[in-house]
Every structure is written in C-alpha cells, then in structure tokens.
Write a protein that holds these residues in place. Sequence first.
Motif, PDB file in Angstrom:
ATOM      1  N   ASP A  19       0.832  -1.207   0.000  1.00 40.06           N
ATOM      2  CA  ASP A  19       0.000   0.000   0.000  1.00 40.06           C
ATOM      3  C   ASP A  19       0.865   1.255   0.000  1.00 40.06           C
ATOM      4  OD1 ASP A  19      -2.395  -1.409  -0.014  1.00 40.06           O
ATOM      5  OD2 ASP A  19      -2.830  -1.068   2.108  1.00 40.06           O
ATOM      6  N   MET A  22       2.839   1.588  -3.464  1.00 41.55           N
ATOM      7  CA  MET A  22       1.938   1.916  -4.575  1.00 41.55           C
ATOM      8  C   MET A  22       1.495   3.375  -4.501  1.00 41.55           C
ATOM      9  SD  MET A  22       1.751  -0.799  -6.397  1.00 41.55           S
ATOM     10  CE  MET A  22       1.824  -2.574  -6.339  1.00 41.55           C
ATOM     11  N   LEU A  27      -0.579   5.036  -7.338  1.00 44.96           N
ATOM     12  CA  LEU A  27      -1.455   3.875  -7.497  1.00 44.96           C
ATOM     13  C   LEU A  27      -2.247   3.698  -6.204  1.00 44.96           C
ATOM     14  CD1 LEU A  27       1.366   1.900  -9.136  1.00 44.96           C
ATOM     15  CD2 LEU A  27      -0.882   2.068 -10.205  1.00 44.96           C
ATOM     16  N   VAL A  28      -3.558   3.871  -6.289  1.00 42.80           N
ATOM     17  CA  VAL A  28      -4.389   3.846  -5.093  1.00 42.80           C
ATOM     18  C   VAL A  28      -5.276   2.607  -5.049  1.00 42.80           C
ATOM     19  CG1 VAL A  28      -4.393   6.344  -4.715  1.00 42.80           C
ATOM     20  CG2 VAL A  28      -6.101   5.332  -6.199  1.00 42.80           C
ATOM     21  N   ARG A  29      -5.447   2.083  -3.848  1.00 37.98           N
ATOM     22  CA  ARG A  29      -6.303   0.904  -3.653  1.00 37.98           C
ATOM     23  C   ARG A  29      -7.718   1.337  -3.316  1.00 37.98           C
ATOM     24  NH1 ARG A  29      -6.994  -2.949   0.988  1.00 37.98           N
ATOM     25  NH2 ARG A  29      -5.302  -1.892   2.055  1.00 37.98           N
ATOM     26  N   TYR A  40      -4.751  -1.852  -7.522  1.00 40.09           N
ATOM     27  CA  TYR A  40      -4.191  -0.505  -7.397  1.00 40.09           C
ATOM     28  C   TYR A  40      -4.292   0.160  -8.767  1.00 40.09           C
ATOM     29  CZ  TYR A  40      -2.020  -2.419  -3.177  1.00 40.09           C
ATOM     30  OH  TYR A  40      -1.793  -3.007  -1.965  1.00 40.09           O
TER      31      TYR A  40
END
Length: 119
Positions: A19, A22, A27-29, A40
Amino acid sequence: MKFENTGLEKMKADLNRLDDVMLEYGLVREGQWDYERVTYDRKFELKEGVFYLRLRGHAIEGNVDSNKAVIQLLTPLLGKHYYPHGVEYGEGENFPTSLVNQCKKIIDEVKSEVEKFAL
C-alpha cells in the motif's frame, strides 16, 4: 494491454508495505478490494481519453480485510475507460506510446521498491 514479463507477477509482499509503495507512485487501492484480491489504479487523463494503469494481486496468506495479508502480484494492465461501460484492456485498443512508456517506467520503479521487501 498486458505488461508481460515485468517480474512483478513473480513477487509476493506484505499488503501494508505494498500500500505504501503503490501510493508513492500514484497507485491507489481505495475501496478496490475484497477479502482475497487487491487492485491498485493510477488514472491518466489525456486528450486521447482516460486510461488506467492497474496493478492487481491476490492474498495467498491472511485476508485483505484484516490488513494482514501476503499478496501475490499479477500481470499489470493498461486500459482505456469508456463511459458508461467501464475499462477495456483488449488488444484492439490504441494506447499512446508516451503513456505506455510512462507506465513501463512506473512498473519498473515499483518493482525495484517491492524487491527490497518481497517475500
């Protein structure tokens, strides 16, 4: 489009560390997970359209809901968004070369960071 043979698809890593890495690369979850899978995404808004770089994985130990999981990473994808249908990753899609190169660079940098703590 699939980014084959990046090396990411061979890596396993702790969810919390993933997390953090990323997010460093945009890059987001967010809410894109279930108990066994994570996604992501990084959004690119260009004159040619809206595109998403997507890095995915699945839990091989623990579960995502508990934030205690080991994630097996999968082959990265690049897709184009079509309203209202969603994101298409097909071979027939046309992706700008500069975007593909930028995504390859991001994937390489993420891989380099994940290698430091991969299991």
